[in-house]
Design a protein around this motif. Structure first.
Motif, mmCIF file in Angstrom:
data_model
loop_
_atom_site.group_PDB
_atom_site.id
_atom_site.type_symbol
_atom_site.label_atom_id
_atom_site.label_comp_id
_atom_site.label_asym_id
_atom_site.label_seq_id
_atom_site.Cartn_x
_atom_site.Cartn_y
_atom_site.Cartn_z
ATOM 1 N N THR A 63 -2.011 1.862 3.706
ATOM 2 C CA THR A 63 -1.153 2.578 4.663
ATOM 3 C C THR A 63 0.094 1.779 5.039
ATOM 4 O O THR A 63 0.854 2.192 5.911
ATOM 5 C CB THR A 63 -1.946 2.899 5.950
ATOM 6 O OG1 THR A 63 -2.414 1.674 6.522
ATOM 7 C CG2 THR A 63 -3.123 3.811 5.652
ATOM 8 N N ASP A 64 0.271 0.626 4.404
ATOM 9 C CA ASP A 64 1.405 -0.272 4.677
ATOM 10 C C ASP A 64 1.491 -0.611 6.169
ATOM 11 O O ASP A 64 2.564 -0.623 6.762
ATOM 12 C CB ASP A 64 2.717 0.337 4.181
ATOM 13 C CG ASP A 64 3.837 -0.702 4.129
ATOM 14 O OD1 ASP A 64 3.535 -1.898 3.907
ATOM 15 O OD2 ASP A 64 5.012 -0.327 4.328
ATOM 16 N N SER A 65 0.327 -0.878 6.759
ATOM 17 C CA SER A 65 0.292 -1.183 8.190
ATOM 18 C C SER A 65 -0.232 -2.587 8.475
ATOM 19 O O SER A 65 -0.590 -2.890 9.608
ATOM 20 C CB SER A 65 -0.577 -0.148 8.910
ATOM 21 O OG SER A 65 -1.908 -0.198 8.432
ATOM 22 N N CYS A 66 -0.269 -3.444 7.459
ATOM 23 C CA CYS A 66 -0.772 -4.803 7.657
ATOM 24 C C CYS A 66 0.175 -5.579 8.577
ATOM 25 O O CYS A 66 1.393 -5.515 8.421
ATOM 26 C CB CYS A 66 -0.907 -5.533 6.333
ATOM 27 S SG CYS A 66 -2.097 -4.795 5.195
ATOM 28 N N GLU A 67 -0.403 -6.296 9.510
ATOM 29 C CA GLU A 67 0.402 -7.071 10.450
ATOM 30 C C GLU A 67 1.135 -8.199 9.726
ATOM 31 O O GLU A 67 2.302 -8.455 9.975
ATOM 32 C CB GLU A 67 -0.510 -7.638 11.534
ATOM 33 C CG GLU A 67 0.231 -8.244 12.683
ATOM 34 C CD GLU A 67 -0.705 -8.596 13.823
ATOM 35 O OE1 GLU A 67 -0.574 -9.722 14.336
ATOM 36 O OE2 GLU A 67 -1.557 -7.773 14.184
ATOM 37 N N ILE A 68 0.427 -8.900 8.845
ATOM 38 C CA ILE A 68 1.042 -9.948 8.038
ATOM 39 C C ILE A 68 1.318 -9.350 6.672
ATOM 40 O O ILE A 68 0.405 -8.963 5.960
ATOM 41 C CB ILE A 68 0.125 -11.173 7.902
ATOM 42 C CG1 ILE A 68 -0.162 -11.769 9.277
ATOM 43 C CG2 ILE A 68 0.751 -12.215 6.983
ATOM 44 C CD1 ILE A 68 -1.187 -12.878 9.256
#
Length: 100
Positions: A84-89
């Motif tokens: 979902t391209d929601s990784c924090e890093i």
């Protein structure tokens, strides 16, 4: 917070689709987060690998209730985030490395 070089196998969780059933997801997380310190010492995973603890856990303690809680917070945020391209890093490139 930055990372370089190879990262732990647990970062693969970013690419896995989480179970749709909430109970199955919690059971999976519990197997990792409820493990004792001996298991975590050999696991190659610790929530501190993902950045400063949100719960203000002490780095003087290798594993305690605070780090256990941090484990759940971290893995819930990371599980499936690459899809979902929601990784924090965010990593500029993902390279899947296989060792035998």
């Amino acid at each position: 917070f930055t990372r370089d070089g190879s990262v732990s196998w647990i970062h693969g969780i970013r690419f896995l689709t989480p179970p749709k059933d909430a109970n199955a997801k919690i059971q999976s997380l519990a197997k990792i987060c409820n493990a004792n310190i001996e298991t975590h010492s050999n696991m190659g995973f610790h929530p501190a690998m993902y950045g400063p603890p949100r719960n203000k856990c002490s780095y003087r303690s290798k594993w305690d209730e605070c780090w256990k809680s941090e484990c759940y917070v971290t893995l819930l945020k990371e599980w499936g985030c690459a899809a979902t391209d929601s990784c924090e890093i965010k990593f500029e490139k993902n390279f899947h490395q296989v060792r035998n």
